[in-house]
Design a protein around this motif. Structure first.
Motif, mmCIF file in Angstrom:
data_model
loop_
_atom_site.group_PDB
_atom_site.id
_atom_site.type_symbol
_atom_site.label_atom_id
_atom_site.label_comp_id
_atom_site.label_asym_id
_atom_site.label_seq_id
_atom_site.Cartn_x
_atom_site.Cartn_y
_atom_site.Cartn_z
ATOM 1 N N UNK A 59 0.847 -1.199 0.000
ATOM 2 C CA UNK A 59 0.000 0.000 0.000
ATOM 3 C C UNK A 59 0.885 1.253 0.000
ATOM 4 N N UNK A 60 1.906 1.244 0.870
ATOM 5 C CA UNK A 60 2.786 2.414 0.964
ATOM 6 C C UNK A 60 3.564 2.590 -0.341
ATOM 7 N N UNK A 61 4.066 1.477 -0.893
ATOM 8 C CA UNK A 61 4.836 1.544 -2.141
ATOM 9 C C UNK A 61 3.991 2.081 -3.285
ATOM 10 N N UNK A 62 2.747 1.590 -3.404
ATOM 11 C CA UNK A 62 1.863 2.039 -4.493
ATOM 12 C C UNK A 62 1.516 3.520 -4.310
ATOM 13 N N UNK A 63 1.214 3.916 -3.066
ATOM 14 C CA UNK A 63 0.855 5.315 -2.802
ATOM 15 C C UNK A 63 2.011 6.242 -3.198
ATOM 16 N N UNK A 64 3.244 5.863 -2.817
ATOM 17 C CA UNK A 64 4.385 6.724 -3.131
ATOM 18 C C UNK A 64 4.686 6.731 -4.633
ATOM 19 N N UNK A 65 4.500 5.598 -5.295
ATOM 20 C CA UNK A 65 4.755 5.540 -6.736
ATOM 21 C C UNK A 65 3.763 6.457 -7.474
ATOM 22 N N UNK A 66 2.480 6.401 -7.061
ATOM 23 C CA UNK A 66 1.465 7.239 -7.706
ATOM 24 C C UNK A 66 1.750 8.717 -7.449
ATOM 25 N N UNK A 67 2.128 9.031 -6.210
ATOM 26 C CA UNK A 67 2.420 10.416 -5.835
ATOM 27 C C UNK A 67 3.599 10.946 -6.650
ATOM 28 N N UNK A 71 3.654 14.006 -9.313
ATOM 29 C CA UNK A 71 4.594 15.135 -9.192
ATOM 30 C C UNK A 71 5.371 15.322 -10.491
ATOM 31 N N UNK A 72 5.808 14.204 -11.068
ATOM 32 C CA UNK A 72 6.591 14.288 -12.305
ATOM 33 C C UNK A 72 5.763 14.941 -13.408
ATOM 34 N N UNK A 73 4.482 14.552 -13.466
ATOM 35 C CA UNK A 73 3.606 15.119 -14.492
ATOM 36 C C UNK A 73 3.257 16.578 -14.155
ATOM 37 N N UNK A 74 2.928 16.816 -12.904
ATOM 38 C CA UNK A 74 2.454 18.143 -12.478
ATOM 39 C C UNK A 74 3.554 19.191 -12.624
ATOM 40 N N UNK A 75 4.766 18.844 -12.301
ATOM 41 C CA UNK A 75 5.863 19.819 -12.313
ATOM 42 C C UNK A 75 6.827 19.575 -13.463
ATOM 43 N N UNK A 76 6.297 19.036 -14.567
ATOM 44 C CA UNK A 76 7.157 18.760 -15.718
ATOM 45 C C UNK A 76 7.653 20.079 -16.318
ATOM 46 N N UNK A 77 8.728 19.964 -17.101
ATOM 47 C CA UNK A 77 9.263 21.164 -17.745
ATOM 48 C C UNK A 77 8.317 21.601 -18.864
ATOM 49 N N UNK A 78 8.029 22.893 -18.897
ATOM 50 C CA UNK A 78 7.133 23.385 -19.937
ATOM 51 C C UNK A 78 7.812 24.502 -20.722
ATOM 52 N N UNK A 79 7.286 24.786 -21.899
ATOM 53 C CA UNK A 79 7.924 25.841 -22.716
ATOM 54 C C UNK A 79 7.939 27.175 -21.974
ATOM 55 N N UNK A 80 8.953 27.982 -22.244
ATOM 56 C CA UNK A 80 8.997 29.312 -21.651
ATOM 57 C C UNK A 80 9.794 29.378 -20.375
#
Ligand SMILES: [Cu+2]
Length: 257
Positions: A59-67, A71-80
């Motif tokens: 449960x802990x491993x899955x929760x951290x993997x999803x989180x 984060x990787x998607x939410x704070x990805x590098x964007x143009x500009x």
């Protein structure tokens, strides 16, 4: 802020001790078929603890993997090359972010630790009503001696429904008497007596293997626990006792003659 902190600390402490105490609820208790004192079979507690650990780390491993993925998607590098703005937390929120995760993980740790301590006690408390057998290990066999002097090598016959205790020592080097089905493993060594106990509930055959590397034939150091219906065991025990006495007497006669 002080009052928030105090409330969080007080609440967490109370809940943590409550959960640790709940861990002392006894999952390992098994009713005694003979109607005597209840037998705390450690095998049940072992399975319970194993499942708990597997479920918790999954449960802990899955929760951290999803989180992490989020984060990787939410704070990805964007143009500009935009520059982010860290949110400012209120003191209460900052404390909560420290205390709540700590509380969640510590309560799980204490729950597992409490069950582990209890399981250790079950492994060390041998039921009074038991069959006690001596075991001497040696390269490469398990040699058993029953209370009436009957000897057996590698095949340990026991009656179903009665706890069995092995008092163990070794005539040469370190070995480890491992019965996976009963969730017991304990080293045997020269110059020291160790013990283990298990509770065979029903007739059947169970592997015994050496779990401490002891020499070139280590992997062949296997045996069996043969659990028999009690009446059948008694018959075997009496018969074996008579025939081994007979063999001893014949050997003594041979020497005398
Ligand atoms: Cu070995």
């Amino acid at each position: 802020m002080n009052s928030i902190l105090k409330r969080l600390v007080a609440g967490s402490t109370g809940l943590l001790s409550g959960i640790a105490w709940a861990g002392y609820g006894d999952p390992a208790t098994a009713g005694n078929a003979t109607g005597g004192a209840p037998i705390h079979d450690p095998a049940g507690g072992w399975d319970f603890l194993w499942r708990e650990v597997i479920i918790d780390i999954s449960a802990i491993g899955i929760a951290f993997a999803l989180l992490t993925a989020w984060f990787i998607w939410r704070y990805r590098r964007r143009p500009g090359n935009e520059v982010g703005h860290a949110p400012r937390l209120s003191p209460g929120a900052a404390v909560a972010w420290v205390v709540l995760p700590t509380f969640i993980f510590l309560s799980d740790d204490l729950f597992i630790a409490a069950n582990g301590w209890q399981l250790w006690n079950a492994y060390r408390q041998v039921p009074a009503d038991r069959l006690e057998v001596e075991m001497e290990s040696g390269m490469y066999s398990w040699d058993y001696t029953y209370p009436n002097g009957v000897k057996a090598q590698n095949d340990l016959r026991v009656p179903a429904g009665k706890p069995v205790m092995l008092r163990m020592h070794s005539r040469d080097t370190l070995h480890s008497h491992f019965i996976p089905d009963f969730r017991v493993k304990e080293d045997s060594m020269p110059g020291r007596v160790t013990y283990l106990w298990f509770y065979p509930k029903a007739p059947g055959r169970h592997l015994v293997t050496c779990a401490e590397y002891c020499g070139v034939m280590h992997s062949y150091m296997v045996g069996r626990v043969i659990v028999m219906p009690p009446a059948e065991f008694q018959a075997w025990y009496q018969q074996e006792s008579a025939s081994q006495d007979h063999a001893k007497a014949a050997a003594a006669d041979g020497k005398a003659g």
